[in-house]
Design an enzyme around this catalytic site. Structure first.
Site, PDB file in Angstrom:
ATOM      1  N   GLU A 119      82.599  40.708 -19.058  1.00 34.36           N
ATOM      2  CA  GLU A 119      81.772  39.519 -18.785  1.00 34.36           C
ATOM      3  C   GLU A 119      81.593  38.688 -20.052  1.00 34.36           C
ATOM      4  OE1 GLU A 119      80.604  37.311 -17.102  1.00 34.36           O
ATOM      5  OE2 GLU A 119      79.479  37.937 -15.369  1.00 34.36           O
ATOM      6  N   ARG A 144      84.093  24.951 -22.815  1.00 38.20           N
ATOM      7  CA  ARG A 144      84.732  26.282 -22.826  1.00 38.20           C
ATOM      8  C   ARG A 144      85.804  26.391 -23.901  1.00 38.20           C
ATOM      9  NH1 ARG A 144      83.041  28.899 -18.158  1.00 38.20           N
ATOM     10  NH2 ARG A 144      82.836  27.651 -16.268  1.00 38.20           N
TER      11      ARG A 144
HETATM   12  P1  IMP Z   1      72.845  36.060 -14.976  1.00 38.22           P
HETATM   13  O1  IMP Z   1      73.127  36.369 -13.539  1.00 38.22           O
HETATM   14  O2  IMP Z   1      71.514  35.362 -15.127  1.00 38.22           O
HETATM   15  O3  IMP Z   1      72.954  37.255 -15.877  1.00 38.22           O
HETATM   16  O4  IMP Z   1      73.879  34.965 -15.430  1.00 38.22           O
HETATM   17  C1  IMP Z   1      75.145  35.286 -15.855  1.00 38.22           C
HETATM   18  C2  IMP Z   1      76.015  34.061 -15.867  1.00 38.22           C
HETATM   19  O5  IMP Z   1      75.275  32.882 -16.213  1.00 38.22           O
HETATM   20  C3  IMP Z   1      77.078  34.187 -16.928  1.00 38.22           C
HETATM   21  O6  IMP Z   1      78.242  34.808 -16.435  1.00 38.22           O
HETATM   22  C4  IMP Z   1      77.312  32.751 -17.340  1.00 38.22           C
HETATM   23  O7  IMP Z   1      78.305  32.177 -16.522  1.00 38.22           O
HETATM   24  C5  IMP Z   1      75.996  32.059 -17.092  1.00 38.22           C
HETATM   25  N1  IMP Z   1      75.190  31.867 -18.317  1.00 38.22           N
HETATM   26  C6  IMP Z   1      74.067  32.518 -18.676  1.00 38.22           C
HETATM   27  N2  IMP Z   1      73.574  32.076 -19.839  1.00 38.22           N
HETATM   28  C7  IMP Z   1      74.434  31.115 -20.257  1.00 38.22           C
HETATM   29  C8  IMP Z   1      74.484  30.274 -21.435  1.00 38.22           C
HETATM   30  O8  IMP Z   1      73.641  30.322 -22.356  1.00 38.22           O
HETATM   31  N3  IMP Z   1      75.529  29.399 -21.494  1.00 38.22           N
HETATM   32  C9  IMP Z   1      76.476  29.310 -20.530  1.00 38.22           C
HETATM   33  N4  IMP Z   1      76.468  30.074 -19.429  1.00 38.22           N
HETATM   34  C10 IMP Z   1      75.457  30.975 -19.289  1.00 38.22           C
END
Ligand code: IMP
Length: 178
Positions: free
Chosen positions: A102, A168
């Site tokens: 991830e 990205r």
């Molecule tokens: P979670 O389900 O809240 O853990 O979110 C995970 C996903 O959110 C990651 O795979 C990223 O795609 C996105 N994400 C979380 N924080 C960031 C950030 O600071 N920048 C960009 N994408 C983020």
């Protein structure tokens, strides 16, 4: 220090490429040590983990396979908490050691959902390798085996991570300037 503009937000350099690559190599060496003889299947979660995955793979010396899946839950700068279905997994993972790759674990909800989906397919073991963790944002209890770097709660872009689809392509990781 470099700053970049993406849409309405300004970002400044936070983690330079050299520092990222050092930690990615360290994680790869840990995996080489831990999973020798396991023939693990790496599951790279697109889109955000493509750069991390490429650099990680370059340092893996054990026999292994890789596949790419998608499970998106994010729009803009705030985690929606909504999760989508897993797509792209064509391999039979029963009895196999799987390593999820991830980009970032934020609330952990995406990872939790992915784990549930994969466990239903009876793998031997599932391990998690993530480039980044925001420990203060974690909402669920996750056993994360490999972490390249822990970071604060701020929104970041670069090295595969995006803001609304952009950013990205940058080699370094940038953090938002409030
Ligand atoms: P979670 O389900 O809240 O853990 O979110 C995970 C996903 O959110 C990651 O795979 C990223 O795609 C996105 N994400 C979380 N924080 C960031 C950030 O600071 N920048 C960009 N994408 C983020």
């Amino acid at each position: 220090m470099d700053t970049i503009q993406i849409k309405d937000k300004r970002f400044k350099t936070f983690i330079p490429e050299a520092d990222i690559l050092k930690e990615v190599a360290r994680v790869a060496n840990e995996i080489n040590h831990d999973l020798e003889g396991e023939n693990p299947l790496f599951l790279s979660v697109l889109n955000g983990s493509f750069m991390f995955t490429a650099d990680l793979m370059k340092h893996l010396t054990i026999p292994c396979e890789i596949s790419f899946v998608k499970l998106a839950s994010y729009a803009g700068t705030a985690s929606t908490g909504k999760v989508k279905e897993l797509v792209g997994l064509n391999e039979d993972i029963s009895g196999r050691t799987v390593v999820i790759v991830e980009d970032i674990v934020d609330t952990g909800l995406t990872m939790q959902r992915l784990l549930e989906t994969l466990k239903a397919r009876n793998p031997k073991e599932i391990r998690i390798a993530t480039l980044l963790v925001k420990p203060d944002k974690l909402q669920v209890d996750l056993d994360i085996n490999y972490v390249a770097m822990n970071i604060p709660n701020d929104f970041i872009v670069g090295y595969g991570l995006d803001y609304d689809g952009f950013g990205r392509n940058y080699r370094d990781i940038y953090t938002v300037v409030e």
